[in-house]
Scaffold this active site. Sequence first.
Site, short mmCIF file in Angstrom:
data_model
loop_
_atom_site.label_atom_id
_atom_site.label_comp_id
_atom_site.label_asym_id
_atom_site.label_seq_id
_atom_site.Cartn_x
_atom_site.Cartn_y
_atom_site.Cartn_z
N GLU A 265 -41.30 64.18 -4.19
CA GLU A 265 -40.69 63.07 -4.91
C GLU A 265 -39.45 62.70 -4.12
OE1 GLU A 265 -37.61 62.40 -8.30
OE2 GLU A 265 -39.18 63.79 -8.95
N CYS A 302 -33.18 60.54 -10.44
CA CYS A 302 -34.21 59.84 -9.66
C CYS A 302 -34.81 58.68 -10.43
CB CYS A 302 -35.30 60.81 -9.23
SG CYS A 302 -35.98 61.78 -10.60
#
Length: 535
Positions: A265, A302
Amino acid sequence: MELKGRSLIGSQEGAATRDVFYAWNPRTNEQLQPAFYSASEEEIDQAARLAAEAFATYGRLSGRDRAAFLRSIAEKIEGLREELVERAHQETALPKARLEGETARTCGQLRLFAQVVEEGSWVMARIDRAQPDRKPLPRPDIRSMLRPLGPVVVFGASNFPLAFSVAGGDTASALAAGNPVVVKAHPAHPGTSELVGRAIRQAVMEHNLPDGVFSLLFDRGTQAGISLVKHPLIKAAGFTGSHRAGRALMDAAANRPEPIPFFAEMSSTNPLFILPGALRERTAQIAEGLYGSFTLGAGQFCTKPGMVFLPDGESAHQFTSQLRQLVERADAFDLLTPGIRDAFSASIRARLQHRALRVVAEKPVTTGKAGAIVFETDASSFLKDPELAEEIFGPETLLVRHSDREQILEIARNLGGHLTATIHGTEQDLHDFADLVSILERKAGRLIFNGFPTGVEVCHAMVHGGPYPATSDSRFTSVGTLAIFRFARPVCYQAFPDTALPDELKNENPLGIWRMIDGEWTKEPIAAGHLTAVR
């Protein structure tokens, strides 16, 4: 618990190498004790070899036993809660209340994966029984299920010292699937990492598991991570971090003589679309929610909404005014590390020089802090400059004003991959912009309606992933129980006698799991006497 600053290599401890580093308190800029020692190449090799040896046993451990192990880890982490929260607070400057919640989330996801593997149906057992009389050729008995991959490397993340770190979602899902884990601790919070690592090691010992089921390696830089990904005995890796670091590791995993899956990620700006009806009806409410979302955790999530698209006009002016008031009343923020703070400052300076951008809201700050800031541009300028869509890690967001429906659809079509995409709208907005939803389905892993992307629920249905560059593989998620499928692969057994099959595929279904038999899902056993192989 006394911190020693040594890597945990199975049941052993690493040596005191010459490569020494310390954790720092980002709020006070003070060095924290003790010293930590980077793992040597020999220790990295030892951890990988121990993990490979442990796989032969741990990979065959029953779901019930793995579940007991995961629950034991959660209990031991909870036993360290006060000490763990205090150390994490010192190393990250994150509020203690946030860290209390993150500790609960870490333990909760361990227990959630324990439920999954104890129930057992996650292995996707499929059985196509033999058809010896089929013409023109008979069909043999064919059965398949998911099996673990082998030793997995997990990289701790800077912004979640617990939930995406030593015992975080990557470790929990890899252990649940039956894989030994080697964790490369993040150098920003090594003390927090050691506390959790020792809790996991204690659980390994109490459950009489092989030493190599878990190891924790320290490194002040990137060499240990690269060495682990390249090690021939490592079979997969999980990473949460920057695009630059993730891409380097992703390429290293792909360029091995035996490439391995690398689940990263890496970067997401999480576009948020405010449609006309919603902007008219809920201007103040959306502005307040946006402010809370892009400054949550000092903008170091994020899932932070880093670009916001809204129609030009009077409502947009009111929205900007509301947002400006919220930003100007805000406190300054401590960022996680000096490096993150410097990178944020550099990115803001670069944007201040951009001709197509203007500051519409800003909180002045003193040295060593970060202030919330909101930039604005128009849709045409945004479409001309792809750099405006890049992630800035910190309390910043970009407003993009557009003039009509076709312009916002063009923007959506030109977006890269993201973890999330958010729409604020009314029922009429959804009718008028139905094709926007269709476009965003191809751009993000999670679509949110009339909410905000920060705050990721750990549950069975959650998807925390998305097309590149948000992740390295959009077919998977790093949050929720679907994350277990990253660390398993299908294995087929053809014409095996029942006694030689895994319990999940045996005729009598001793585990009582859901299985697909001849195309239908059932928990029923296969009737005695049914042919299971061609004779």
